[in-house]
Design a protein around this motif. Structure first.
Motif, PDB file in Angstrom:
ATOM      1  N   ILE A  41      46.497  42.087  27.857  1.00  0.00           N
ATOM      2  CA  ILE A  41      46.986  41.034  28.758  1.00  0.00           C
ATOM      3  C   ILE A  41      47.349  41.633  30.118  1.00  0.00           C
ATOM      4  O   ILE A  41      46.977  41.088  31.165  1.00  0.00           O
ATOM      5  N   THR A  42      48.049  42.754  30.112  1.00  0.00           N
ATOM      6  CA  THR A  42      48.437  43.409  31.365  1.00  0.00           C
ATOM      7  C   THR A  42      47.209  43.778  32.191  1.00  0.00           C
ATOM      8  O   THR A  42      47.129  43.460  33.384  1.00  0.00           O
ATOM      9  N   ASP A  43      46.251  44.457  31.558  1.00  0.00           N
ATOM     10  CA  ASP A  43      45.049  44.879  32.281  1.00  0.00           C
ATOM     11  C   ASP A  43      44.221  43.681  32.736  1.00  0.00           C
ATOM     12  O   ASP A  43      43.700  43.663  33.856  1.00  0.00           O
ATOM     13  N   GLY A  44      44.086  42.676  31.877  1.00  0.00           N
ATOM     14  CA  GLY A  44      43.325  41.484  32.240  1.00  0.00           C
ATOM     15  C   GLY A  44      43.957  40.734  33.396  1.00  0.00           C
ATOM     16  O   GLY A  44      43.274  40.329  34.347  1.00  0.00           O
ATOM     17  N   ASP A  45      45.276  40.542  33.346  1.00  0.00           N
ATOM     18  CA  ASP A  45      45.972  39.853  34.436  1.00  0.00           C
ATOM     19  C   ASP A  45      45.827  40.613  35.753  1.00  0.00           C
ATOM     20  O   ASP A  45      45.615  40.015  36.812  1.00  0.00           O
ATOM     21  N   LYS A  46      45.933  41.944  35.688  1.00  0.00           N
ATOM     22  CA  LYS A  46      45.794  42.752  36.903  1.00  0.00           C
ATOM     23  C   LYS A  46      44.373  42.682  37.460  1.00  0.00           C
ATOM     24  O   LYS A  46      44.184  42.632  38.676  1.00  0.00           O
ATOM     25  N   LEU A  47      43.373  42.670  36.584  1.00  0.00           N
ATOM     26  CA  LEU A  47      41.986  42.545  37.044  1.00  0.00           C
ATOM     27  C   LEU A  47      41.766  41.196  37.724  1.00  0.00           C
ATOM     28  O   LEU A  47      41.172  41.121  38.799  1.00  0.00           O
ATOM     29  N   VAL A  48      42.273  40.134  37.112  1.00  0.00           N
ATOM     30  CA  VAL A  48      42.105  38.788  37.685  1.00  0.00           C
ATOM     31  C   VAL A  48      42.821  38.681  39.041  1.00  0.00           C
ATOM     32  O   VAL A  48      42.350  37.990  39.941  1.00  0.00           O
ATOM     33  N   VAL A  61      42.616  32.571  34.082  1.00  0.00           N
ATOM     34  CA  VAL A  61      42.687  32.998  32.685  1.00  0.00           C
ATOM     35  C   VAL A  61      42.581  31.765  31.792  1.00  0.00           C
ATOM     36  O   VAL A  61      43.270  30.772  32.003  1.00  0.00           O
ATOM     37  N   THR A  62      41.698  31.833  30.806  1.00  0.00           N
ATOM     38  CA  THR A  62      41.516  30.729  29.857  1.00  0.00           C
ATOM     39  C   THR A  62      42.008  31.071  28.460  1.00  0.00           C
ATOM     40  O   THR A  62      42.213  30.183  27.641  1.00  0.00           O
ATOM     41  N   GLU A  63      42.178  32.361  28.180  1.00  0.00           N
ATOM     42  CA  GLU A  63      42.707  32.808  26.885  1.00  0.00           C
ATOM     43  C   GLU A  63      43.441  34.118  27.113  1.00  0.00           C
ATOM     44  O   GLU A  63      42.905  35.030  27.741  1.00  0.00           O
ATOM     45  N   ILE A 139      40.478  49.179  24.233  1.00  0.00           N
ATOM     46  CA  ILE A 139      40.243  47.866  24.842  1.00  0.00           C
ATOM     47  C   ILE A 139      38.914  47.902  25.582  1.00  0.00           C
ATOM     48  O   ILE A 139      38.603  48.861  26.289  1.00  0.00           O
ATOM     49  N   THR A 140      38.117  46.843  25.405  1.00  0.00           N
ATOM     50  CA  THR A 140      36.810  46.726  26.034  1.00  0.00           C
ATOM     51  C   THR A 140      36.790  45.499  26.934  1.00  0.00           C
ATOM     52  O   THR A 140      37.299  44.447  26.549  1.00  0.00           O
ATOM     53  N   PHE A 141      36.207  45.643  28.121  1.00  0.00           N
ATOM     54  CA  PHE A 141      35.995  44.509  29.017  1.00  0.00           C
ATOM     55  C   PHE A 141      34.505  44.340  29.271  1.00  0.00           C
ATOM     56  O   PHE A 141      33.793  45.313  29.496  1.00  0.00           O
ATOM     57  N   LEU A 142      34.059  43.089  29.225  1.00  0.00           N
ATOM     58  CA  LEU A 142      32.698  42.698  29.599  1.00  0.00           C
ATOM     59  C   LEU A 142      32.834  41.776  30.797  1.00  0.00           C
ATOM     60  O   LEU A 142      33.519  40.751  30.721  1.00  0.00           O
ATOM     61  N   ILE A 143      32.222  42.157  31.904  1.00  0.00           N
ATOM     62  CA  ILE A 143      32.240  41.348  33.122  1.00  0.00           C
ATOM     63  C   ILE A 143      30.819  40.869  33.368  1.00  0.00           C
ATOM     64  O   ILE A 143      29.885  41.673  33.401  1.00  0.00           O
ATOM     65  N   PRO A 149      24.350  29.326  35.838  1.00  0.00           N
ATOM     66  CA  PRO A 149      25.166  28.156  36.171  1.00  0.00           C
ATOM     67  C   PRO A 149      26.611  28.566  36.409  1.00  0.00           C
ATOM     68  O   PRO A 149      26.998  29.710  36.163  1.00  0.00           O
ATOM     69  N   LYS A 150      27.387  27.629  36.882  1.00  0.00           N
ATOM     70  CA  LYS A 150      28.821  27.870  37.053  1.00  0.00           C
ATOM     71  C   LYS A 150      29.487  27.713  35.704  1.00  0.00           C
ATOM     72  O   LYS A 150      29.027  26.927  34.894  1.00  0.00           O
ATOM     73  N   PRO A 151      30.539  28.410  35.400  1.00  0.00           N
ATOM     74  CA  PRO A 151      31.214  29.370  36.249  1.00  0.00           C
ATOM     75  C   PRO A 151      30.373  30.619  36.466  1.00  0.00           C
ATOM     76  O   PRO A 151      29.644  31.045  35.580  1.00  0.00           O
ATOM     77  N   ASN A 152      30.504  31.187  37.666  1.00  0.00           N
ATOM     78  CA  ASN A 152      29.727  32.380  38.031  1.00  0.00           C
ATOM     79  C   ASN A 152      30.338  33.667  37.503  1.00  0.00           C
ATOM     80  O   ASN A 152      29.646  34.648  37.296  1.00  0.00           O
ATOM     81  N   ILE A 153      31.667  33.676  37.342  1.00  0.00           N
ATOM     82  CA  ILE A 153      32.388  34.872  36.931  1.00  0.00           C
ATOM     83  C   ILE A 153      32.910  34.664  35.515  1.00  0.00           C
ATOM     84  O   ILE A 153      33.622  33.687  35.260  1.00  0.00           O
ATOM     85  N   LEU A 154      32.535  35.554  34.607  1.00  0.00           N
ATOM     86  CA  LEU A 154      33.016  35.500  33.232  1.00  0.00           C
ATOM     87  C   LEU A 154      33.572  36.870  32.874  1.00  0.00           C
ATOM     88  O   LEU A 154      32.883  37.884  33.017  1.00  0.00           O
ATOM     89  N   ILE A 155      34.818  36.902  32.456  1.00  0.00           N
ATOM     90  CA  ILE A 155      35.474  38.151  32.075  1.00  0.00           C
ATOM     91  C   ILE A 155      35.971  37.998  30.648  1.00  0.00           C
ATOM     92  O   ILE A 155      36.672  37.033  30.332  1.00  0.00           O
ATOM     93  N   VAL A 156      35.581  38.921  29.783  1.00  0.00           N
ATOM     94  CA  VAL A 156      36.057  38.927  28.406  1.00  0.00           C
ATOM     95  C   VAL A 156      36.595  40.321  28.111  1.00  0.00           C
ATOM     96  O   VAL A 156      35.898  41.318  28.274  1.00  0.00           O
ATOM     97  N   GLY A 157      37.851  40.367  27.702  1.00  0.00           N
ATOM     98  CA  GLY A 157      38.458  41.614  27.260  1.00  0.00           C
ATOM     99  C   GLY A 157      38.810  41.467  25.794  1.00  0.00           C
ATOM    100  O   GLY A 157      39.090  40.358  25.335  1.00  0.00           O
TER     101      GLY A 157
END
Length: 166
Positions: A41-48, A61-63, A139-143, A149-157
């Motif tokens: 959560i910390t890393d994801g929030d900071k990336l966003v 953030v959606t999840e 922890i793994t992130f996929l960007i 199509p939209k949304p153009n940006i998808l981030i999954v950690g």
């Protein structure tokens, strides 16, 4: 157009398989699921909230790693997910999905994440991707950045898989 959609699906399936394979291995037994979720959560929030993302677009953030998921884990194991999505702010002829993905990848690399997939193998004019994992937290992130199509940006950690008792 159909071949582009098919190509995106093939790439997504390949990355999902890689994520499953890497999610249940490694020597990251020092963190509990709760600790790994907190770090995710910390890393994801900071990336966003990062300038790397703000310079190319925005995401919401959606999840936020709030629920256990068995997806991609062996029986009796669970993991947690962080997801965000949004849109690029520049028109397609100005922005580069590959450049945007590389910029966010660089931000993660500055925070000790390591590339586990060479993004040049996945990149084309309308798609940019990055897959990175932190060597000690697992922890793994996929960007994924795409023109359409939209949304153009998808981030999954995601955390690695943990036994149900965490």
């Amino acid at each position: 157009m159909r071949s582009d959609t098919r190509r995106l699906r093939v790439i997504a399936a390949a990355l999902a398989s890689l994520a499953v394979a890497t999610g249940c291995t490694g020597n990251t037994d020092t963190l509990t699921l709760a600790e790994a979720s907190k770090q995710l959560i910390t890393d994801g929030d900071k990336l966003v909230a990062s300038q790397a993302l703000a310079s190319t677009g925005s995401a919401t953030v959606t999840e936020r790693a709030g629920e256990d998921s068995e997806a991609g884990c062996l029986k009796g194991q669970v993991q947690r997910f962080f997801r965000a999505q949004g849109d690029l702010k520049a028109p397609p002829n100005v922005r580069s999905p590959g450049g945007a993905a590389a910029l966010m990848s660089s931000w993660l690399r500055l925070h000790s994440y390591e590339k586990i997939v060479d993004d040049l193998d996945l990149r084309d004019a309308s798609l940019g991707m990055a897959v990175l994992r932190h060597p000690t937290t697992g922890i793994t992130f996929l960007i994924t950045i795409r023109d359409e199509p939209k949304p153009n940006i998808l981030i999954v950690g995601k955390t690695r898989c943990y036994g149900r008792d965490g």
